[in-house]
Write a protein that holds these residues in place. Structure first.
Motif, PDB file in Angstrom:
ATOM      1  N   THR A  28       0.840  -1.205   0.000  1.00 20.74           N
ATOM      2  CA  THR A  28       0.000   0.000   0.000  1.00 20.74           C
ATOM      3  C   THR A  28       0.873   1.253   0.000  1.00 20.74           C
ATOM      4  O   THR A  28       0.872   2.066   0.942  1.00 20.74           O
ATOM      5  N   LEU A  29       1.648   1.399  -1.047  1.00 18.67           N
ATOM      6  CA  LEU A  29       2.631   2.483  -1.126  1.00 18.67           C
ATOM      7  C   LEU A  29       1.996   3.863  -0.955  1.00 18.67           C
ATOM      8  O   LEU A  29       0.891   4.130  -1.440  1.00 18.67           O
ATOM      9  N   GLU A  30       2.738   4.728  -0.253  1.00 21.30           N
ATOM     10  CA  GLU A  30       2.347   6.123  -0.064  1.00 21.30           C
ATOM     11  C   GLU A  30       3.423   7.006  -0.689  1.00 21.30           C
ATOM     12  O   GLU A  30       4.566   6.575  -0.873  1.00 21.30           O
ATOM     13  N   LEU A  31       3.029   8.247  -1.001  1.00 24.17           N
ATOM     14  CA  LEU A  31       3.991   9.179  -1.609  1.00 24.17           C
ATOM     15  C   LEU A  31       5.236   9.328  -0.732  1.00 24.17           C
ATOM     16  O   LEU A  31       6.352   9.432  -1.228  1.00 24.17           O
ATOM     17  N   PHE A  84      29.313  -3.571   4.498  1.00 19.78           N
ATOM     18  CA  PHE A  84      29.358  -2.859   3.232  1.00 19.78           C
ATOM     19  C   PHE A  84      27.931  -2.598   2.767  1.00 19.78           C
ATOM     20  O   PHE A  84      27.054  -3.459   2.903  1.00 19.78           O
ATOM     21  N   PHE A  85      27.755  -1.403   2.191  1.00 15.65           N
ATOM     22  CA  PHE A  85      26.451  -1.035   1.663  1.00 15.65           C
ATOM     23  C   PHE A  85      26.346  -1.376   0.179  1.00 15.65           C
ATOM     24  O   PHE A  85      27.343  -1.376  -0.546  1.00 15.65           O
ATOM     25  N   GLY A  86      25.113  -1.629  -0.246  1.00 16.24           N
ATOM     26  CA  GLY A  86      24.828  -1.741  -1.666  1.00 16.24           C
ATOM     27  C   GLY A  86      24.592  -0.365  -2.271  1.00 16.24           C
ATOM     28  O   GLY A  86      24.613   0.644  -1.556  1.00 16.24           O
ATOM     29  N   GLN A  87      24.364  -0.345  -3.584  1.00 13.89           N
ATOM     30  CA  GLN A  87      24.161   0.920  -4.300  1.00 13.89           C
ATOM     31  C   GLN A  87      22.754   1.481  -4.085  1.00 13.89           C
ATOM     32  O   GLN A  87      22.492   2.617  -4.458  1.00 13.89           O
ATOM     33  N   GLY A  88      21.887   0.689  -3.536  1.00 17.07           N
ATOM     34  CA  GLY A  88      20.557   1.181  -3.221  1.00 17.07           C
ATOM     35  C   GLY A  88      19.551   1.003  -4.340  1.00 17.07           C
ATOM     36  O   GLY A  88      19.899   0.811  -5.503  1.00 17.07           O
ATOM     37  N   THR A  89      18.303   1.074  -3.967  1.00 16.22           N
ATOM     38  CA  THR A  89      17.188   1.103  -4.915  1.00 16.22           C
ATOM     39  C   THR A  89      16.479   2.430  -4.722  1.00 16.22           C
ATOM     40  O   THR A  89      16.041   2.754  -3.612  1.00 16.22           O
ATOM     41  N   ARG A  90      16.386   3.196  -5.794  1.00 14.21           N
ATOM     42  CA  ARG A  90      15.672   4.482  -5.730  1.00 14.21           C
ATOM     43  C   ARG A  90      14.216   4.229  -6.076  1.00 14.21           C
ATOM     44  O   ARG A  90      13.900   3.894  -7.212  1.00 14.21           O
ATOM     45  N   LEU A  91      13.343   4.363  -5.087  1.00 16.96           N
ATOM     46  CA  LEU A  91      11.912   4.144  -5.276  1.00 16.96           C
ATOM     47  C   LEU A  91      11.201   5.489  -5.362  1.00 16.96           C
ATOM     48  O   LEU A  91      11.378   6.334  -4.491  1.00 16.96           O
ATOM     49  N   THR A  92      10.434   5.653  -6.408  1.00 15.48           N
ATOM     50  CA  THR A  92       9.610   6.849  -6.560  1.00 15.48           C
ATOM     51  C   THR A  92       8.154   6.412  -6.613  1.00 15.48           C
ATOM     52  O   THR A  92       7.785   5.560  -7.421  1.00 15.48           O
ATOM     53  N   VAL A  93       7.346   6.988  -5.742  1.00 13.61           N
ATOM     54  CA  VAL A  93       5.921   6.685  -5.701  1.00 13.61           C
ATOM     55  C   VAL A  93       5.165   7.896  -6.249  1.00 13.61           C
ATOM     56  O   VAL A  93       5.367   9.027  -5.784  1.00 13.61           O
ATOM     57  N   VAL A  94       4.352   7.639  -7.266  1.00 13.45           N
ATOM     58  CA  VAL A  94       3.623   8.751  -7.898  1.00 13.45           C
ATOM     59  C   VAL A  94       2.116   8.573  -7.730  1.00 13.45           C
ATOM     60  O   VAL A  94       1.640   7.491  -7.416  1.00 13.45           O
TER      61      VAL A  94
END
Lengths: 110, 115
Positions: B80-83, B105-115
């Motif tokens: 139930t993604l929110e902005l 160690f960190f990963g490069q990440g996932t950039r999530l954009t909710v529209v």
């Protein structure tokens, strides 16, 4: 409440300048403090500090912890454009996780 | 030695949808921690998994969940993604459980954009 505060939020300096980044924390069950550099996405580890007054050094970067005054500083001398990044400070408050500050965005102008 | 791999790198979702992010740790690392990074809040701890068990959880609503498989790969799910869920999601792998230390160690990440 476990809290880590970094200052300044952002900093713009010229290449060759020396910068000092600050990190203060609240005392509850403090165990260690870590510094990271985040250039694009993945933060990379710089230093871990557990003892007060002992400087950690790596090339032009150095860091020291003051457990009496509850803060740490990260110094970068003779800055280069490659030092431009977000610098993150995080503390282990003995609750099995790291608490991060919001970071200092450092920009080095050629 | 391969680093921490996060997939996908970028994701755009619509409000109300759900999303699953994946993190493959460094070979031999058994702990995976997840963090959410937003401009105003910095990195906030979501949860840590070690040997397929959730060891610790941050202050996020139940819409955020995760799991870890026997090969130490971890997934996190947001329903139930929110902005406000728009963020960079980072995972970190470590050989041992507990707070991240010098061998994490960190990963490069996932950039999530909710529209």
């Amino acid at each position: 409440e476990d809290k880590v505060v970094q200052s300044p939020l952002s900093l713009v300096v010229h290449e060759g300048d020396t910068v000092t980044l600050n990190c203060s924390y609240e005392v509850t069950n403090f165990r260690s403090l870590l510094w990271y550099k985040q250039e694009k996405k993945a933060p990379t580890f710089l230093f871990m500090l557990t003892s007060s007054g002992i400087e950690k050094k790596s090339g032009r970067l150095s860091s020291i912890l003051d457990k009496k005054e509850l803060f740490s500083i990260l110094n970068i001398t003779a800055t280069q454009t490659g030092d431009s990044a977000i610098y993150l400070c995080a503390a282990d408050f003995g609750n099995e996780k790291l608490t991060f500050g919001t970071g200092t965005r450092l920009t080095i102008i050629p | 030695k391969a680093g921490v791999t996060q997939t996908p790198r970028y994701l755009i979702k619509t409000r109300g949808q759900q999303v699953t992010l994946s993190c493959s740790p460094i070979s031999g690392h058994r702990s995976v921690s997840w963090y959410q990074q937003t401009p105003g809040q910095g990195l906030q701890f979501l949860f840590e998994y070690f040997s397929e068990t959730q060891r610790n959880k941050g202050n996020f609503p139940g819409r955020f969940s995760g799991r870890q498989f026997s090969n130490s790969r971890s997934e996190m799910n947001v329903s139930t993604l929110e902005l406000g869920d728009s963020a960079l999601y980072l995972c970190a792998s470590s050989p041992s459980a507990g707070p991240l230390g010098t061998e994490a160690f960190f990963g490069q990440g996932t950039r999530l954009t909710v529209v």
